[in-house]
Design a protein around this motif. Sequence first.
Motif, PDB file in Angstrom:
ATOM      1  N   ILE A 164      21.012  37.791  -2.160  1.00  0.00           N
ATOM      2  CA  ILE A 164      20.554  37.652  -0.933  1.00  0.00           C
ATOM      3  C   ILE A 164      19.020  38.296  -0.800  1.00  0.00           C
ATOM      4  O   ILE A 164      18.252  38.035   0.113  1.00  0.00           O
ATOM      5  N   ILE A 203      20.760  30.893   4.941  1.00  0.00           N
ATOM      6  CA  ILE A 203      20.922  32.434   4.362  1.00  0.00           C
ATOM      7  C   ILE A 203      21.945  32.940   5.016  1.00  0.00           C
ATOM      8  O   ILE A 203      22.621  33.762   4.568  1.00  0.00           O
ATOM      9  N   ASN A 204      21.905  33.004   6.479  1.00  0.00           N
ATOM     10  CA  ASN A 204      22.900  33.615   7.398  1.00  0.00           C
ATOM     11  C   ASN A 204      24.015  33.216   7.172  1.00  0.00           C
ATOM     12  O   ASN A 204      25.056  33.920   7.232  1.00  0.00           O
ATOM     13  N   LYS A 205      24.270  31.793   7.061  1.00  0.00           N
ATOM     14  CA  LYS A 205      25.522  31.306   6.832  1.00  0.00           C
ATOM     15  C   LYS A 205      26.096  31.898   5.473  1.00  0.00           C
ATOM     16  O   LYS A 205      27.378  32.361   5.354  1.00  0.00           O
ATOM     17  N   ASP A 246      16.095  36.667   1.147  1.00  0.00           N
ATOM     18  CA  ASP A 246      15.386  37.329   2.197  1.00  0.00           C
ATOM     19  C   ASP A 246      13.879  37.356   2.011  1.00  0.00           C
ATOM     20  O   ASP A 246      13.047  37.015   2.995  1.00  0.00           O
ATOM     21  N   GLN A 297      27.085  27.000   1.082  1.00  0.00           N
ATOM     22  CA  GLN A 297      25.539  27.136   1.345  1.00  0.00           C
ATOM     23  C   GLN A 297      24.731  27.162  -0.164  1.00  0.00           C
ATOM     24  O   GLN A 297      23.509  26.688  -0.358  1.00  0.00           O
ATOM     25  N   LYS A 328      25.314  34.722   3.898  1.00  0.00           N
ATOM     26  CA  LYS A 328      25.705  35.921   4.351  1.00  0.00           C
ATOM     27  C   LYS A 328      27.024  36.287   4.709  1.00  0.00           C
ATOM     28  O   LYS A 328      27.725  37.166   4.574  1.00  0.00           O
ATOM     29  N   GLN A 329      27.429  35.535   5.724  1.00  0.00           N
ATOM     30  CA  GLN A 329      28.592  35.720   6.344  1.00  0.00           C
ATOM     31  C   GLN A 329      29.755  35.247   5.447  1.00  0.00           C
ATOM     32  O   GLN A 329      30.972  34.913   6.017  1.00  0.00           O
ATOM     33  N   PHE A 389      16.525  29.664   6.775  1.00  0.00           N
ATOM     34  CA  PHE A 389      17.078  30.950   7.901  1.00  0.00           C
ATOM     35  C   PHE A 389      18.654  30.845   8.143  1.00  0.00           C
ATOM     36  O   PHE A 389      19.305  31.735   7.918  1.00  0.00           O
ATOM     37  N   ASP A 390      18.926  29.732   8.614  1.00  0.00           N
ATOM     38  CA  ASP A 390      20.167  29.307   9.032  1.00  0.00           C
ATOM     39  C   ASP A 390      21.342  29.299   7.720  1.00  0.00           C
ATOM     40  O   ASP A 390      22.348  29.930   7.914  1.00  0.00           O
ATOM     41  N   GLU A 429      12.561  33.605   2.650  1.00  0.00           N
ATOM     42  CA  GLU A 429      12.769  33.205   4.060  1.00  0.00           C
ATOM     43  C   GLU A 429      11.301  33.857   4.668  1.00  0.00           C
ATOM     44  O   GLU A 429      10.664  33.329   5.492  1.00  0.00           O
TER      45      GLU A 429
END
Length: 69
Positions: free
Chosen positions: A11, A46-48, A15, A56, A50-51, A43-44, A18
Amino acid sequence: MTTQTNHTKLIDLLDKAEKLASVFQGGYSGHFLSAEEFHRALFDSINKFKQGDKSQLDKLHIWFLPTSC
């Protein structure tokens, strides 16, 4: 190294990637029409991830292959 440590390190690297991708403009990669489009997708994704969306990882892996986007 534990899986959690690897996850955290990944992560952190994503980051950083990104942030680097956010400063590029224009261009064409064959899959994305511009650096801005790639940045939005990165960006999208990475956020997915992280959740908790581990699917991904396949997409991110392909994007960062030396012969890819």
